[in-house]
Design a protein around this motif. Structure first.
Motif, short mmCIF file in Angstrom:
data_model
loop_
_atom_site.label_atom_id
_atom_site.label_comp_id
_atom_site.label_asym_id
_atom_site.label_seq_id
_atom_site.Cartn_x
_atom_site.Cartn_y
_atom_site.Cartn_z
N GLY A 198 0.84 -1.21 -0.22
CA GLY A 198 -0.08 0.15 0.10
C GLY A 198 0.80 1.07 0.15
N LEU A 199 1.98 1.27 0.90
CA LEU A 199 2.72 2.39 0.79
C LEU A 199 3.38 2.62 -0.70
CD1 LEU A 199 4.41 4.74 2.13
CD2 LEU A 199 6.07 2.89 3.09
N VAL A 200 3.78 1.57 -1.46
CA VAL A 200 4.70 1.43 -2.66
C VAL A 200 3.32 2.16 -3.63
CG1 VAL A 200 5.41 0.45 -4.49
CG2 VAL A 200 6.33 -0.32 -2.11
N ALA A 201 2.15 1.77 -3.58
CA ALA A 201 1.10 2.23 -4.28
C ALA A 201 0.93 3.65 -4.21
CB ALA A 201 -0.22 1.42 -4.06
N TYR A 202 0.89 4.14 -2.66
CA TYR A 202 0.74 5.72 -2.50
C TYR A 202 1.87 6.42 -3.19
CZ TYR A 202 1.73 9.26 0.64
OH TYR A 202 2.52 10.88 0.90
N LEU A 203 3.19 6.06 -2.82
CA LEU A 203 4.23 6.68 -3.49
C LEU A 203 4.40 6.77 -4.72
CD1 LEU A 203 7.13 5.16 -1.13
CD2 LEU A 203 6.18 7.61 -1.07
N MET A 204 3.87 5.69 -5.36
CA MET A 204 3.53 5.86 -7.05
C MET A 204 2.56 6.67 -7.54
SD MET A 204 4.48 1.69 -7.97
CE MET A 204 3.86 1.95 -9.69
N GLY A 205 1.53 6.81 -6.86
CA GLY A 205 0.36 7.80 -7.10
C GLY A 205 0.65 9.15 -6.82
N LEU A 206 1.74 9.62 -6.35
CA LEU A 206 2.15 11.04 -6.10
C LEU A 206 2.29 11.67 -7.42
CD1 LEU A 206 4.28 10.79 -2.68
CD2 LEU A 206 1.93 11.23 -2.75
N GLU A 207 1.69 12.97 -7.18
CA GLU A 207 2.21 13.82 -8.50
C GLU A 207 3.58 13.87 -8.89
OE1 GLU A 207 1.57 18.46 -10.25
OE2 GLU A 207 0.47 17.88 -8.50
N VAL A 208 4.20 13.85 -7.96
CA VAL A 208 6.01 13.55 -8.31
C VAL A 208 6.29 12.43 -7.54
CG1 VAL A 208 8.28 14.49 -8.27
CG2 VAL A 208 6.19 16.13 -8.62
N VAL A 209 6.61 11.16 -8.38
CA VAL A 209 6.87 9.92 -7.67
C VAL A 209 8.43 10.34 -7.02
CG1 VAL A 209 7.31 7.62 -7.86
CG2 VAL A 209 5.40 8.67 -9.15
N PRO A 210 8.68 9.94 -5.83
CA PRO A 210 10.16 10.21 -5.36
C PRO A 210 11.12 9.41 -5.65
CG PRO A 210 8.68 9.09 -3.59
CD PRO A 210 7.96 9.18 -4.95
N PHE A 211 10.87 8.54 -6.78
CA PHE A 211 12.19 7.46 -7.09
C PHE A 211 12.14 7.34 -8.60
CE2 PHE A 211 8.76 5.01 -5.06
CZ PHE A 211 8.33 4.28 -6.36
N ASP A 212 13.14 6.84 -9.08
CA ASP A 212 13.39 6.70 -10.53
C ASP A 212 12.20 5.89 -11.24
OD1 ASP A 212 14.22 6.73 -13.25
OD2 ASP A 212 16.14 5.95 -12.63
#
Length: 425
Positions: free
Chosen positions: A366-380
């Motif tokens: 769920g945390l990875v899905a949250y991060l991937m759904g951000l306007e700016v994904v914080p990883f490559d």
């Protein structure tokens, strides 16, 4: 003669590059072991194993299929109960009833590598110790972000889901292996699968409450190991979810080199590798709860982890942030998450508390899905790099030790603290 249902593999070309997935596994046939000793009465799968790495329905599968059809035209009837092919693996799957004599005849056909008896995976659900725990204990210092990203789909590879805690976010069209029970209902022991789903994306108890969910339903048959991840791969492509999905599951198998479990996990690893590298979809799984036997992570597919196979292995912590005594770790552990006194819903929609790495893993999914759904994904998120970048980000940035114990693991964190997201008045 009593009937037997057996697993059949077509000739597989295993390159040295692929062997890293199953170190030490020997791909040998059993053609010299006929007649097969003993009779088998339980229904199992018949698998055609084509040349690994080729396109959909490769020529090797066609040769085996034609020869098998000709054999049964001449030797007697076969009951074909299911048929399945995956573009990820070129796998052809049948469920065929035959006698031992027929099985030995099939094993001698051109294109057939081996005839093997299938059965239940003895380790299915091993990552899920359940029991009555204190429902009032909450993990400290994690502040929920009130407006999570959204737009990401979580694939739950389990035994179904049995409650409506997703408010219309569960896709009605499920993925199902031929042996899995029809419908999306939870067929797991003690509602294990439903609890895993709820922790990933449930409206009340989930980490990413805006994610959609696709149920990828499998049975406990060994043959489903190889089938289900090929189906997930194909579905991600069909739905156009490259870079927009996360796959999670909380089960695995102990190594048994050279047997049918090893063969199935080799096929599953082929599909999982393509999911992570070609489709840029992270895969999250539980580290395992067998630390009394082996402190080091050693189950398939968790033990395949490397940069070319960046599967995210999640351990479990106690409420003080220390490693749970049964949680496996070692160099293949990516990150940990709460795994004691975890609150979720059972298959009847009732609140329950559970424990184990099975319920830590979906929180990280769920945390990875949250991060991937951000306007700016914080990883490559570059092509071919997203899954490895997500794993590295969890290891280095989106986690920190929450205990002073010498072996305290890094615990997953969404980078939000109370100052950034204060509680509402």
């Amino acid at each position: 003669m009593p009937s037997a249902i057996l697993a059949l593999f077509a000739l597989a070309a295993v390159t040295s590059a692929q062997k890293f997935l199953l170190p030490g596994t020997e791909y040998s046939d059993i053609n010299g072991a006929c007649p097969i000793k003993g009779e088998v009465s339980l229904p199992v799968d018949m698998i055609i194993w084509p040349n690994i790495g080729l396109a959909h329905d490769p020529p090797g599968a066609e040769v085996a299929r034609a020869n098998i059809a000709q054999y049964f035209d001449n030797k007697g009837p076969a009951s074909t109960l299911a048929n399945f092919t995956s573009i990820a693996t070129g796998l052809g799957l049948w469920r065929i009833v035959m006698t031992n004599t027929q099985a030995c005849g099939v094993a001698s056909l051109a294109g057939v590598d081996a005839v093997m008896v299938d059965g239940e995976d003895p380790d299915y659900g091993i990552d899920a110790p359940l029991g009555p725990l204190d429902p009032n204990v909450e993990f400290p210092d994690y502040v929920f972000q009130g407006d999570p990203g959204g737009g990401i789909t979580i694939y739950l590879v389990e035994s179904g889901v049995n409650n409506a805690d997703f408010r219309g976010r569960m896709e009605p069209q499920i993925i199902r292996t031929p042996q899995a029970e029809p419908g999306s209902g939870d067929d797991s022991i003690d509602g294990h699968a439903t609890c895993v789903a709820v922790k990933a994306a449930g409206t009340k108890y989930g980490v990413e409450k805006l994610a959609n969910m696709v149920v990828a339903k499998k049975s406990s048959s060994i043959s489903d190991i190889g089938a289900i991840f090929g189906l997930v791969h194909d579905d991600i492509i069909a739905r156009g979810l490259q870079k927009k999905a996360v796959v999670t599951f909380s089960w695995g198998s102990l190594p048994a080199a050279g047997d049918i479990i090893g063969r199935q996990w080799s096929l599953a690893a082929l599909a999982l590798g393509k999911i992570m590298r070609d489709l840029d979809v992270p895969v999250v799984t539980s580290a395992g709860n067998d630390a009394k036997r082996s402190r080091i992570i050693d189950r398939y597919p968790k033990s395949f982890q490397e940069d070319k196979f960046p599967i995210i292995n999640v351990g479990a912590t106690d409420p003080d942030g220390s490693r749970r005594s049964d949680s496996q770790d070692g160099p293949l552990l990516t990150v940990s998450a709460p795994g004691a006194d975890v609150t979720c819903l059972n298959r009847n929609g009732q609140v329950k508390t559970v424990s184990g790495t099975s319920f830590a893993a979906p929180q990280v999914a769920g945390l990875v899905a949250y991060l991937m759904g951000l306007e700016v994904v914080p990883f490559d998120t570059s092509d071919g790099k997203l899954a490895l970048a997500a794993m590295t980000y969890l290891q280095t940035t989106a986690s920190y030790p929450r205990s002073t114990a010498n072996d305290a693991p890094r615990v997953a964190w969404n980078l939000i603290d109370e100052a950034q997201n204060p509680p509402s008045a």
